[in-house]
Design an enzyme around this catalytic site. Sequence first.
Site, PDB file in Angstrom:
ATOM      1  N   CYS A 108       0.840  -1.192   0.000  1.00  0.00           N
ATOM      2  CA  CYS A 108       0.000   0.000   0.000  1.00  0.00           C
ATOM      3  C   CYS A 108       0.872   1.238   0.000  1.00  0.00           C
ATOM      4  O   CYS A 108       2.046   1.191   0.353  1.00  0.00           O
ATOM      5  CB  CYS A 108      -0.861   0.011   1.259  1.00  0.00           C
ATOM      6  SG  CYS A 108      -1.721  -1.536   1.505  1.00  0.00           S
ATOM      7  N   ARG A 150       1.412   1.482  -5.929  1.00  0.00           N
ATOM      8  CA  ARG A 150       1.602   0.546  -4.817  1.00  0.00           C
ATOM      9  C   ARG A 150       0.321  -0.202  -4.455  1.00  0.00           C
ATOM     10  O   ARG A 150       0.353  -1.142  -3.673  1.00  0.00           O
ATOM     11  CB  ARG A 150       2.077   1.311  -3.579  1.00  0.00           C
ATOM     12  CG  ARG A 150       3.522   1.685  -3.663  1.00  0.00           C
ATOM     13  CD  ARG A 150       3.961   2.303  -2.370  1.00  0.00           C
ATOM     14  NE  ARG A 150       5.385   2.143  -2.229  1.00  0.00           N
ATOM     15  CZ  ARG A 150       5.958   1.138  -1.604  1.00  0.00           C
ATOM     16  NH1 ARG A 150       5.244   0.196  -1.050  1.00  0.00           N
ATOM     17  NH2 ARG A 150       7.267   1.070  -1.520  1.00  0.00           N
ATOM     18  N   TRP A 190      -3.738  -1.893  -1.223  1.00  0.00           N
ATOM     19  CA  TRP A 190      -3.687  -3.169  -1.940  1.00  0.00           C
ATOM     20  C   TRP A 190      -4.139  -4.192  -0.900  1.00  0.00           C
ATOM     21  O   TRP A 190      -3.435  -4.446   0.075  1.00  0.00           O
ATOM     22  CB  TRP A 190      -2.268  -3.463  -2.426  1.00  0.00           C
ATOM     23  CG  TRP A 190      -2.177  -4.662  -3.320  1.00  0.00           C
ATOM     24  CD1 TRP A 190      -2.368  -4.680  -4.669  1.00  0.00           C
ATOM     25  CD2 TRP A 190      -1.860  -6.001  -2.940  1.00  0.00           C
ATOM     26  NE1 TRP A 190      -2.204  -5.949  -5.150  1.00  0.00           N
ATOM     27  CE2 TRP A 190      -1.884  -6.793  -4.118  1.00  0.00           C
ATOM     28  CE3 TRP A 190      -1.564  -6.630  -1.725  1.00  0.00           C
ATOM     29  CZ2 TRP A 190      -1.622  -8.157  -4.111  1.00  0.00           C
ATOM     30  CZ3 TRP A 190      -1.306  -7.994  -1.718  1.00  0.00           C
ATOM     31  CH2 TRP A 190      -1.331  -8.747  -2.912  1.00  0.00           C
ATOM     32  N   ASN A 217       0.956  -0.031   6.126  1.00  0.00           N
ATOM     33  CA  ASN A 217       1.401  -0.812   4.970  1.00  0.00           C
ATOM     34  C   ASN A 217       2.142  -2.017   5.520  1.00  0.00           C
ATOM     35  O   ASN A 217       3.138  -1.846   6.224  1.00  0.00           O
ATOM     36  CB  ASN A 217       2.333   0.055   4.109  1.00  0.00           C
ATOM     37  CG  ASN A 217       3.023  -0.739   3.019  1.00  0.00           C
ATOM     38  OD1 ASN A 217       2.491  -1.743   2.552  1.00  0.00           O
ATOM     39  ND2 ASN A 217       4.211  -0.288   2.612  1.00  0.00           N
ATOM     40  N   GLY A 218       1.641  -3.216   5.259  1.00  0.00           N
ATOM     41  CA  GLY A 218       2.300  -4.413   5.775  1.00  0.00           C
ATOM     42  C   GLY A 218       1.260  -5.414   6.239  1.00  0.00           C
ATOM     43  O   GLY A 218       0.077  -5.296   5.904  1.00  0.00           O
ATOM     44  N   GLU A 262       9.960 -13.400 -19.939  1.00  0.00           N
ATOM     45  CA  GLU A 262       9.589 -12.000 -19.681  1.00  0.00           C
ATOM     46  C   GLU A 262       8.446 -11.565 -20.604  1.00  0.00           C
ATOM     47  O   GLU A 262       7.514 -10.873 -20.174  1.00  0.00           O
ATOM     48  CB  GLU A 262      10.829 -11.110 -19.856  1.00  0.00           C
ATOM     49  CG  GLU A 262      10.600  -9.623 -19.702  1.00  0.00           C
ATOM     50  CD  GLU A 262      10.074  -9.201 -18.333  1.00  0.00           C
ATOM     51  OE1 GLU A 262      10.039 -10.010 -17.397  1.00  0.00           O
ATOM     52  OE2 GLU A 262       9.661  -8.030 -18.227  1.00  0.00           O
ATOM     53  N   LYS A 264       4.952 -10.266 -19.184  1.00  0.00           N
ATOM     54  CA  LYS A 264       4.446  -8.939 -19.547  1.00  0.00           C
ATOM     55  C   LYS A 264       3.031  -9.048 -20.087  1.00  0.00           C
ATOM     56  O   LYS A 264       2.145  -8.305 -19.713  1.00  0.00           O
ATOM     57  CB  LYS A 264       5.382  -8.382 -20.601  1.00  0.00           C
ATOM     58  CG  LYS A 264       5.839  -7.008 -20.604  1.00  0.00           C
ATOM     59  CD  LYS A 264       6.708  -6.411 -19.550  1.00  0.00           C
ATOM     60  CE  LYS A 264       6.564  -6.842 -18.128  1.00  0.00           C
ATOM     61  NZ  LYS A 264       7.675  -6.536 -17.299  1.00  0.00           N
ATOM     62  N   GLU A 272       0.470 -10.112 -17.304  1.00  0.00           N
ATOM     63  CA  GLU A 272       0.192  -9.165 -16.219  1.00  0.00           C
ATOM     64  C   GLU A 272      -0.627  -7.961 -16.666  1.00  0.00           C
ATOM     65  O   GLU A 272      -1.411  -7.437 -15.899  1.00  0.00           O
ATOM     66  CB  GLU A 272       1.454  -8.746 -15.464  1.00  0.00           C
ATOM     67  CG  GLU A 272       2.380  -7.797 -16.163  1.00  0.00           C
ATOM     68  CD  GLU A 272       3.575  -7.390 -15.305  1.00  0.00           C
ATOM     69  OE1 GLU A 272       3.441  -7.216 -14.099  1.00  0.00           O
ATOM     70  OE2 GLU A 272       4.665  -7.229 -15.894  1.00  0.00           O
ATOM     71  N   HIS A 316       7.836 -31.781 -25.604  1.00  0.00           N
ATOM     72  CA  HIS A 316       7.720 -32.570 -24.364  1.00  0.00           C
ATOM     73  C   HIS A 316       6.425 -32.258 -23.619  1.00  0.00           C
ATOM     74  O   HIS A 316       6.315 -32.522 -22.427  1.00  0.00           O
ATOM     75  CB  HIS A 316       8.931 -32.311 -23.476  1.00  0.00           C
ATOM     76  CG  HIS A 316      10.224 -32.689 -24.133  1.00  0.00           C
ATOM     77  ND1 HIS A 316      10.562 -33.996 -24.384  1.00  0.00           N
ATOM     78  CD2 HIS A 316      11.211 -31.928 -24.644  1.00  0.00           C
ATOM     79  CE1 HIS A 316      11.741 -34.035 -25.002  1.00  0.00           C
ATOM     80  NE2 HIS A 316      12.145 -32.788 -25.185  1.00  0.00           N
ATOM     81  N   LYS A 332       3.085  -2.412  -7.603  1.00  0.00           N
ATOM     82  CA  LYS A 332       4.449  -2.256  -8.126  1.00  0.00           C
ATOM     83  C   LYS A 332       5.487  -2.925  -7.239  1.00  0.00           C
ATOM     84  O   LYS A 332       6.354  -3.640  -7.713  1.00  0.00           O
ATOM     85  CB  LYS A 332       4.748  -0.767  -8.278  1.00  0.00           C
ATOM     86  CG  LYS A 332       6.125  -0.437  -8.824  1.00  0.00           C
ATOM     87  CD  LYS A 332       6.201  -0.722 -10.295  1.00  0.00           C
ATOM     88  CE  LYS A 332       7.563  -0.431 -10.871  1.00  0.00           C
ATOM     89  NZ  LYS A 332       7.755  -1.143 -12.142  1.00  0.00           N
TER      90      LYS A 332
HETATM   91  O1  M6R Z   1      11.012  -4.214  -7.336  1.00  0.00           O
HETATM   92  P1  M6R Z   1      11.446  -5.583  -7.745  1.00  0.00           P
HETATM   93  O2  M6R Z   1      12.345  -5.555  -8.945  1.00  0.00           O
HETATM   94  O3  M6R Z   1      12.031  -6.376  -6.634  1.00  0.00           O
HETATM   95  O4  M6R Z   1      10.113  -6.308  -8.192  1.00  0.00           O
HETATM   96  C1  M6R Z   1      10.123  -7.666  -8.511  1.00  0.00           C
HETATM   97  C2  M6R Z   1       8.845  -8.064  -9.186  1.00  0.00           C
HETATM   98  O5  M6R Z   1       7.751  -7.888  -8.340  1.00  0.00           O
HETATM   99  C3  M6R Z   1       8.608  -7.252 -10.458  1.00  0.00           C
HETATM  100  O6  M6R Z   1       9.691  -7.366 -11.325  1.00  0.00           O
HETATM  101  C4  M6R Z   1       7.327  -7.716 -11.184  1.00  0.00           C
HETATM  102  O7  M6R Z   1       7.477  -9.015 -11.637  1.00  0.00           O
HETATM  103  C5  M6R Z   1       7.039  -6.745 -12.320  1.00  0.00           C
HETATM  104  N1  M6R Z   1       5.866  -5.977 -12.012  1.00  0.00           N
HETATM  105  C6  M6R Z   1       6.806  -7.384 -13.615  1.00  0.00           C
HETATM  106  O8  M6R Z   1       6.611  -6.452 -14.625  1.00  0.00           O
END
Ligand code: M6R
Length: 617
Positions: free
Chosen positions: A2, A27, A74, A100-101, A490, A494, A497, A513, A612
Amino acid sequence: MCGIVGYVGNLKAAPIILDGLKRLEYRGYDSAGVAIMADGEFNVAKQIGRVAGLQKTVAQKPIEGTRGIGHTRWATHGGVTRENSHPHLSNNGRIAIIHNGVIENYATIKKLLESKDFTFVSETDTEVLCNLISYHFDKEPETDEAGSRLLASVRRSLMHVQGTYGICVLSLDAPDELIAARQGSPLILGVGPEELVIASDVAALVSRTQNVVYLKDGELVRIKGTTFQISTMDEAGVSPVIDQVTWTVEDADMGDYEHYMLKEIFEQPAALENAMRGRFSADNSTAKFGGLNLTANELRGMGRFMFCACGTALHAGMVTEHLIERFARVPVECDHASEFRYRNTPLFTNTLFFVISQSGETIDTLAAMREAQRKGFKVLAINNVVGSSVAREADGGIYQHVGPEIGVASTKAFTSQLLIGAMLALYIGRMRDMSVRDGTEYVTALKGVPDLVRETLKTADHIKGIAERYSRFNDMLFLGRLELFPIALEGALKLKEISYIHAEAYPAAEIKHGPIALIDPECPSVFLVPQNELFNKVISSMQEIKARGGPIIAITTSDAELPEGLADEVIVIPACHEAILPIIATIPMQLFSYYVAVTRGCDVDKPRNLAKSVTVE
Ligand code: M6R
């Protein structure tokens, strides 16, 4: 996950807090709320949905007051409801809190409070903490000054708490004060000339001040008027260190772009330039890094490297694994930070440990780092956010220097991690067997990255057209080999997500396989097929897909010649050095997922269920 903001100053608190929350929305964006103290009461406004909605509400019915707290949520404990939104008030309405936590033992504390007739309107762990503080506040000697009672009751409550928190607490009994504390969740104090702002992230502070104090775990700050005091849970005083933030408000603005993600994709040439600046030897045959805190001899003596990270950052680690093994001939291991922290994996003594994290606040990555340090290993960090928890706790590291990344989907942070990984492979390689000539060629390739990225970005319109045609599919495969397998991962991440399309990635030869069973005209495959030693093998995999009616999008290099008619769509990227190919190959993946998501009407910068930085386990 959050976002939290607290303000104490002479100006109206609500607009400042809401502006901060807007900048922190990446966040969490399930709900937002503020509590402003004025005329001996809390004015609380909170609602489900985005900060913009709350801003509208507050604009219609302005809230007075120069002290306040705000939160963008969040959801962890309890659904997305107004009741579960922060700030939360204590039963007597005299204490307000944002958090936050995660309070792991909240159920036990709740039971205890219920036995003392406390009641709860939300399902959150935060409301439990709020009432615990209220309970302790009432037990503090009334003869003490209210601010001291508040600080003591926060401290006492936190002693009972297991879990993570970044909290801000206000009390009507101490109207001039705000108490904040952190354990496992970031908190930064912005020190302005006549105001103090506290937030979970510098992004919320830079519009007010560049002077910040990064609070450490176990620290509390007592803000009184425009003064503050930091202390530990053991009541020891802490002398504050005021740092200067180098980011500006403009860095965190969207400019003329429709989304942060698109802005950050197009920022990559400049961002990668920054990540490389000043990091090559005078003779341009190797890289150099200022903050490793290791002598060349120590680094040379390392028999193994280990990379831990999460999500996109893990993919950067996987590419780096390949490059270090290929160019420096040192064994490398790469692991999910979330698994490493519990796996108790046996480690070789002379292993150098790396974590990679854009935010530097990902809880699993932090935990993996702490676990390795506990075992006596040095941990270096590849990290973008200066002053983050990872940066502060690491034994050394390399900053990415790409400025704030706001879009939830990581783009420029990822390519800069790839770049730094490639530079690291060069640096270690040149300490071992890589020749001056090969090193010089490698450096020339690295220096050419920004231009090649610029050139690749010119394919955006072509990719947009493909994305529009393919946005109707619900499943896709991403296939690549060697250093491009993590890029396939990746690409799949992408796409899923931000567009919610189910996507999976495999080394291309693995399809037979199992995954090939998925192939039919409704399941397209995205192939990374550069001209290299495995070109013909990847072509064979493409033939196998083609034979089963699967549509194919090929991302290939300008020096390759694909068999006529094999791919339904072709995206050509510049031929380049193997070490930088993963960076260049990433660009079309980013553009493809972006345009697919936009075509499907998805909220690109704030995908559902995500945040994020993942600061809870
Ligand atoms: O801040 P970080 O690089 O530690 O974050 C790690 C992942 O949460 C982050 O890379 C996440 O997979 C991305 N939102 C993907 O686009």
